[in-house]
Scaffold this motif. Sequence first.
Motif, PDB file in Angstrom:
ATOM      1  N   SER A  59      34.697  38.038  34.715  1.00 52.50           N
ATOM      2  CA  SER A  59      33.405  38.159  35.641  1.00 52.50           C
ATOM      3  C   SER A  59      33.578  37.017  36.501  1.00 52.50           C
ATOM      4  N   THR A  60      32.944  37.030  37.661  1.00 59.31           N
ATOM      5  CA  THR A  60      32.760  35.735  38.580  1.00 59.31           C
ATOM      6  C   THR A  60      31.272  35.015  38.001  1.00 59.31           C
ATOM      7  N   LEU A  61      31.231  33.753  38.467  1.00 62.51           N
ATOM      8  CA  LEU A  61      29.901  33.187  38.069  1.00 62.51           C
ATOM      9  C   LEU A  61      28.718  33.722  38.514  1.00 62.51           C
ATOM     10  N   ARG A  90      39.093  29.666  33.239  1.00 56.46           N
ATOM     11  CA  ARG A  90      38.997  29.931  34.785  1.00 56.46           C
ATOM     12  C   ARG A  90      40.168  30.500  35.348  1.00 56.46           C
ATOM     13  N   GLU A  91      40.235  31.616  35.997  1.00 50.61           N
ATOM     14  CA  GLU A  91      41.514  32.148  36.692  1.00 50.61           C
ATOM     15  C   GLU A  91      41.204  32.633  38.049  1.00 50.61           C
ATOM     16  N   ILE A  92      42.161  32.083  39.165  1.00 51.02           N
ATOM     17  CA  ILE A  92      42.019  32.289  40.433  1.00 51.02           C
ATOM     18  C   ILE A  92      42.923  33.511  40.683  1.00 51.02           C
ATOM     19  N   PRO A  93      42.556  34.653  41.019  1.00 54.99           N
ATOM     20  CA  PRO A  93      43.189  35.597  41.439  1.00 54.99           C
ATOM     21  C   PRO A  93      44.102  35.483  42.616  1.00 54.99           C
ATOM     22  N   GLU A  94      45.396  36.064  42.440  1.00 49.65           N
ATOM     23  CA  GLU A  94      46.556  35.791  43.455  1.00 49.65           C
ATOM     24  C   GLU A  94      45.772  36.514  44.767  1.00 49.65           C
ATOM     25  N   ARG A  97      41.926  34.408  46.738  1.00 47.82           N
ATOM     26  CA  ARG A  97      41.995  32.913  46.181  1.00 47.82           C
ATOM     27  C   ARG A  97      40.447  32.190  46.340  1.00 47.82           C
ATOM     28  N   ARG A  98      39.535  33.026  46.929  1.00 46.63           N
ATOM     29  CA  ARG A  98      38.220  32.351  47.110  1.00 46.63           C
ATOM     30  C   ARG A  98      37.190  32.447  45.892  1.00 46.63           C
TER      31      ARG A  98
END
Length: 154
Positions: A59-61, A90-94, A97-98
């Motif tokens: 999930s996002t914040l 925390r993971e930033i999807p490829e 990136r935002r």
Amino acid sequence: MEQKPESQLSWSKESEKVLNLFKAIHKVYRDHLYQKSRQYGFTGPQIGLIMGLHKNPYSTLNELSDCIGLSKSTVSGIVERLVCQGVVIREIPENNRRIVRLSLSPEWQKDNALYELLNKYLYNVLEKATEEEMTKIITGLEILYELISKDDDV
């Protein structure tokens, strides 16, 4: 003032009883959940966030804030503490990136018995029910689910 027919009055009293019982059951379970979470060093809001991520991984914040009903800034603080404890990652999807996706760390999930204890609590409570009581509970919950899921006015 126009009086309601007796059938509507009795429905109102019965629906209030259902609502009060639902709230009371939720409170007892939530209190047990918070008591167990404190044994593991978590606050109530932290365990709410953990359960939210368990049900909705990655999930996002914002999504998590909506899910558990706390402000984004409150959730952000809870997430920060849980990241420091190694519970949340925390993971930033490829492909985007935002955004930052949140999930429970595999290490924490593997080594944590909290879910088992919570499920065991409910299992132990229901194990005490007779076959007839279980049938009534299941039937009542199925009826409530059907009524709620069919209601377009919500």
